[in-house]
Design an enzyme around this catalytic site. Structure first.
Site, PDB file in Angstrom:
ATOM      1  N   ARG A   1      -3.782   7.614  21.322  1.00  0.00           N
ATOM      2  CA  ARG A   1      -3.350   8.080  20.006  1.00  0.00           C
ATOM      3  C   ARG A   1      -3.861   9.490  19.717  1.00  0.00           C
ATOM      4  O   ARG A   1      -5.038   9.777  19.885  1.00  0.00           O
ATOM      5  CB  ARG A   1      -3.870   7.148  18.916  1.00  0.00           C
TER       6      ARG A   1
ATOM      7  N   ILE B   1       0.817  -1.219   0.000  1.00  0.00           N
ATOM      8  CA  ILE B   1       0.000   0.000   0.000  1.00  0.00           C
ATOM      9  C   ILE B   1       0.848   1.265   0.000  1.00  0.00           C
ATOM     10  O   ILE B   1       0.352   2.357  -0.241  1.00  0.00           O
ATOM     11  CB  ILE B   1      -0.966  -0.032   1.197  1.00  0.00           C
TER      12      ILE B   1
ATOM     13  N   HIS C   1      -2.808  -4.369  10.972  1.00  0.00           N
ATOM     14  CA  HIS C   1      -2.977  -3.842  12.334  1.00  0.00           C
ATOM     15  C   HIS C   1      -2.698  -4.910  13.378  1.00  0.00           C
ATOM     16  O   HIS C   1      -2.638  -4.625  14.557  1.00  0.00           O
ATOM     17  CB  HIS C   1      -4.385  -3.278  12.499  1.00  0.00           C
TER      18      HIS C   1
HETATM   19  N1  GLN Z   1       0.141   5.021   1.401  1.00  0.00           N
HETATM   20  C1  GLN Z   1      -0.171   5.102   2.788  1.00  0.00           C
HETATM   21  C2  GLN Z   1       0.651   4.108   3.566  1.00  0.00           C
HETATM   22  O1  GLN Z   1       0.959   3.087   2.995  1.00  0.00           O
HETATM   23  C3  GLN Z   1      -1.625   4.829   3.037  1.00  0.00           C
HETATM   24  C4  GLN Z   1      -1.969   4.929   4.491  1.00  0.00           C
HETATM   25  C5  GLN Z   1      -3.433   4.817   4.804  1.00  0.00           C
HETATM   26  O2  GLN Z   1      -4.204   4.235   4.112  1.00  0.00           O
HETATM   27  N2  GLN Z   1      -3.874   5.367   5.903  1.00  0.00           N
HETATM   28  O3  GLN Z   1       0.974   4.305   4.717  1.00  0.00           O
HETATM   29 ZN    ZN Z   2      -5.008   2.228   4.610  1.00  0.00          ZN
END
Ligand code: GLN
Ligand code: ZN
Length: 764
Positions: free
Chosen positions: A521, A437, A700
């Site tokens: 947080r 991601i 997570h």
């Molecule tokens: N590109 C971001 C990451 O990989 C996306 C984070 C997110 O979706 N909150 O951290």
């Molecule tokens: Zn995300």
């Protein structure tokens, strides 16, 4: 001159220096006892009450060690059964309910944390109360008692704050699908007992929060309000029924006529409703108006507010109360800590402490005449005027570019089917392509380098060099793992919003502007104060450097306009939509620069798109339309052979899927690992045509998913979507994880993709 009562609805509990955060985290690490946390909490409350002194009523009971909704569940004796154990003390149970017990901590008996979700349209998250048909309630008011006793010993004029019974039920979930409204009968006697006890302990007024009154309620929920407040009428304490975050709309009549002593309205977001409320409200009731914006950081236009309030004050006399619009939980504590904000921006701002000061000033002007605060009003007037006239807020070039925008430029040149063929020719990806991601672990070393640069210990060139080394390492690891589409790892980004806010004109950053997001947080939202423009490319040098290290495609990585908007404190002098479109245009330039630099895949993250949904369903379609249009403005200027990805990290798509489809991103990666692919239903039902990367690995969780688990998830996904559409990826960025967790998990992921390639060859 009338007397006017001032009060506050709630105050940030984390502390101006995040004292509560650090106390909690050291306790959770096992370094300190719960007593150390409770001591910090006691000190913070005393300090916060001091900051609120001079108000007629100060909230008591709004202080929480984790979340006020969880506190309510605890007080009503309905924390989840799985968090309890005879051997655990009160706070251990409470934290276990909040945070669960990790598999790694106790493989034999992991405990799931309570579900967490957004508190209305804020970025605060609460823990969802859990019910079933057999839930019983029992009063355990220890925590509020602790706070009340302390307040009394300090001579605070306290007003206990409770979350009301109807909102409490509505914010919760019945795990067995039963009707949670059926629990109201059992719940009300416990509330009555609680209120009676508060009365006995000397409370005069109790603030009872019923924010769900700003939502559309069906007949059964409206009935619940009547039932609840007619039942609680017998209690001798005076109830201030408190609503916030929006107008009550068709619930206004109901709210005005419930048998309580007073009603609080959010007179910032629902100012237009106040005159109707005035007419509906029985003449015995107090009307509390939230006139200071508790959701944003700008100074109040005191002149305009006074002009508006004066006739109301004359009409209501001592029945008028004044307050912030909502709890000050949602704004930073104290502007005085900010030493580096540019002038004159600093003069335009008011944080929690300053907002209370505005409130005192308003009340004094109304009760003792404007002359008594003439100088204060003059200063405020100048600040408000300076913001209105400032060239750093109003940039004609930005406005002209927006005016010249043509919606046709927000559409891709060709339909998806045509584009994907060209992209595939260029990218040569295998079936079941693997990617991530964007972020890789933000190690202590990366953070240290950044800190050293900020402190002036290394120069920007040395920092740049250090980040390049991180990127090179990240690319190497991904190549070794055999991923198909690589990322540079985002080492250079402290935060996905802050990084862009630092580089765009129109944004500023605070040093201490923390607000609680959940538990310990906090987030530090940037201040979006002026017309947005991009003075220079922001990500191109990192992206091209990363690409130079590999023959595999490396994605360019941007935060989308809607997320930049929703995770900032946004200017209130123009529509959010307009501000978002400015952001979109600035990002569009970045997208085009990336494309021109040869970047073949550009990912535009929109994790916060859903968060901006208005509370009332009636307003949601409008928001989704402009939010999606902004994404398209940013993304869709590229040629057919450039592949646009987007990422969203939540699993509720059912109600927004049509709009998501209109983004026309070539690939969307989404969170699914925890919801076991259920959300793919939405994509299937909608015949979603473009690429989808359902997350197969819950980032997570520290647990290492097996190859087989990932294969199973992907095969389930292939029942909903065609295998040609599917990508293989984790469900979010990896920045919070350790390298030694990430590498084996991604290795499994690559193995899963390879297995699928071999065994589903006929299907692709
Ligand atoms: N590109 C971001 C990451 O990989 C996306 C984070 C997110 O979706 N909150 O951290
Ligand atoms: Zn995300």
């Amino acid at each position: 001159m009338p007397t006017i009562t001032t009060h506050n609805l709630g105050f940030a509990r984390i502390g101006a220096h995040r004292e509560l955060k650090f106390a909690l985290e050291s306790h959770w690490r096992g370094e300190t006892s719960i007593d150390a946390v409770l001591d910090t909490a006691t000190q913070l409350r005393a300090r916060h009450w001091g900051l609120q002194s001079g108000l007629d009523w100060v909230p008591v009971g709004d202080f929480s060690l984790y979340d006020h909704v969880l506190d309510t569940s605890a007080a009503l004796g309905c924390l989840p059964e799985r968090a309890r154990a005879a051997s655990l003390d009160r706070w251990s149970v409470y934290f276990r309910a909040a945070r669960g017990r990790a598999h790694a901590q106790c493989p034999a008996a992991p405990v799931a944390a309570a579900e967490m979700t957004k508190w209305f349209d804020t970025n605060y998250h609460y823990l969802v109360p859990e019910f079933d048909a057999h839930t019983r309630f029992e009063l355990d008011d220890h925590w509020l008692q602790t706070q009340w006793t302390q307040a009394r010993s300090l001579g605070v004029r306290g007003k206990p704050v409770l979350l009301g019974p109807v909102s409490f039920l509505r914010l919760g979930k019945a795990r067995d699908g039963s009707d949670r409204l059926k629990l109201l009968d059992a719940l009300l006697p416990v509330y009555a007992q609680w209120l009676e006890r508060l009365h006995r302990d000397g409370a005069t007024w109790v603030q009872i929060d019923e924010p769900v009154l700003v939502e559309e309620l069906d007949a059964s929920w409206r009935h619940a309000f009547n039932l609840a407040y007619h039942t609680l009428k017998a209690v001798p304490v005076k109830l201030l029924l408190t609503t916030y975050f929006g107008p009550l709309g068709e619930n206004l009549y109901l709210a005005a006529n419930l048998p309580v002593a007073g009603l609080h309205l959010d007179a910032v977001r629902a100012r237009a409703e106040v005159s109707a409320a005035l007419n509906l409200l029985p003449p015995t009731k107090v009307l509390s108006l939230g006139v200071i914006d508790g959701r944003n950081v700008w100074k109040t236009d005191l002149d305009a507010t006074l002009d508006w309030l004066e006739p109301l004050a004359a009409r209501l006399e001592e029945r008028l109360w004044l307050a912030p619009s909502c709890s000050l939980l949602h704004v930073p504590v104290d502007l005085d800590l900010e030493r580096r904000l540019p002038h004159p921006l600093r003069d335009w701002l008011a944080f929690g402490v300053q907002k209370l000061d505005e409130l005192r000033c308003l009340a004094q002007a109304l009760t003792q005449g404007k002359d008594s605060v003439a100088q204060r009003l003059e200063e405020q007037r100048q600040a408000v005027q300076s913001r209105r006239d400032s060239p750093s807020v109003h940039r004609p070039a930005v406005q002209a570019a927006l005016a010249a925008w043509d919606d046709a430029l927000g559409r891709r040149r060709s339909p998806y089917a045509q584009r994907i063929a060209l992209q595939q020719q260029r990218l040569q990806l295998p079936a079941w392509p693997t990617t991530t991601i964007g972020s890789f672990p933000q190690t202590a070393d990366i953070r240290l380098q950044r800190k050293r640069m900020r402190d002036g210990l290394i120069d920007p060139a040395a920092y740049e060099q250090a980040m390049r080394k991180e990127i090179a390492h990240c690319i190497r690891v991904q190549e070794e793992l055999g991923l198909d589409v690589l990322v540079h790892g985002e080492a250079e980004r402290s935060d996905m919003v802050e990084y862009f806010a630092e580089q765009l004109d129109g944004f500023a950053l605070t040093e201490h502007g923390w607000v609680q997001s959940y538990g310990s947080r906090c987030v530090k939202p940037p201040l979006l104060y002026g017309d947005v423009q991009r003075p220079a490319p922001m990500t191109v040098r990192w992206a091209t450097y990363a690409q130079s290290l590999s023959t595999k495609p490396v994605k360019g990585m941007l935060t989308g306009p809607v997320t930049l908007l929703n995770w900032s404190f946004v200017r209130d002098d123009q529509a959010r939509e307009t501000t978002c479109r400015q952001l979109a245009l600035a990002l569009r330039q970045e997208v085009l620069d990336l494309e021109a630099a040869g970047v073949a895949i550009i990912q535009i993250d929109e994790p916060a798109l859903r968060e901006g949904l208005p509370l009332r369903q009636a307003d949601q379609a409008h928001y989704l339309r402009w939010a999606c249009a902004c994404f398209r403005m940013a993304a869709n200027g590229v040629g057919d052979a450039t592949q646009i990805h987007t990422h969203m990290c939540y699993s509720e798509f059912n109600d927004i899927i049509e709009h998501i489809a209109e983004l026309d991103a070539d690939v969307i990666t989404i969170e699914t690992a925890r919801s076991a692919m259920e959300l793919l239903d939405a994509f299937e039902r909608h015949h979603y045509p473009n690429g989808v990367g359902p997350g197969v690995y819950d980032i997570h969780s520290p647990n290492l998913p097996s190859v087989q688990q990932m294969i199973d998830l992907l095969r389930r996904a292939a029942q909903h979507l065609s295998p040609q559409q599917l990508w293989v990826n984790p469900d979010c960025g990896l920045k919070t994880r350790q390298w030694d967790e990430v590498v084996p998990a991604l290795r499994h992921m690559v193995q899963a993709a390879r297995w699928l390639r071999e065994h589903t060859a006929e299907a692709t």
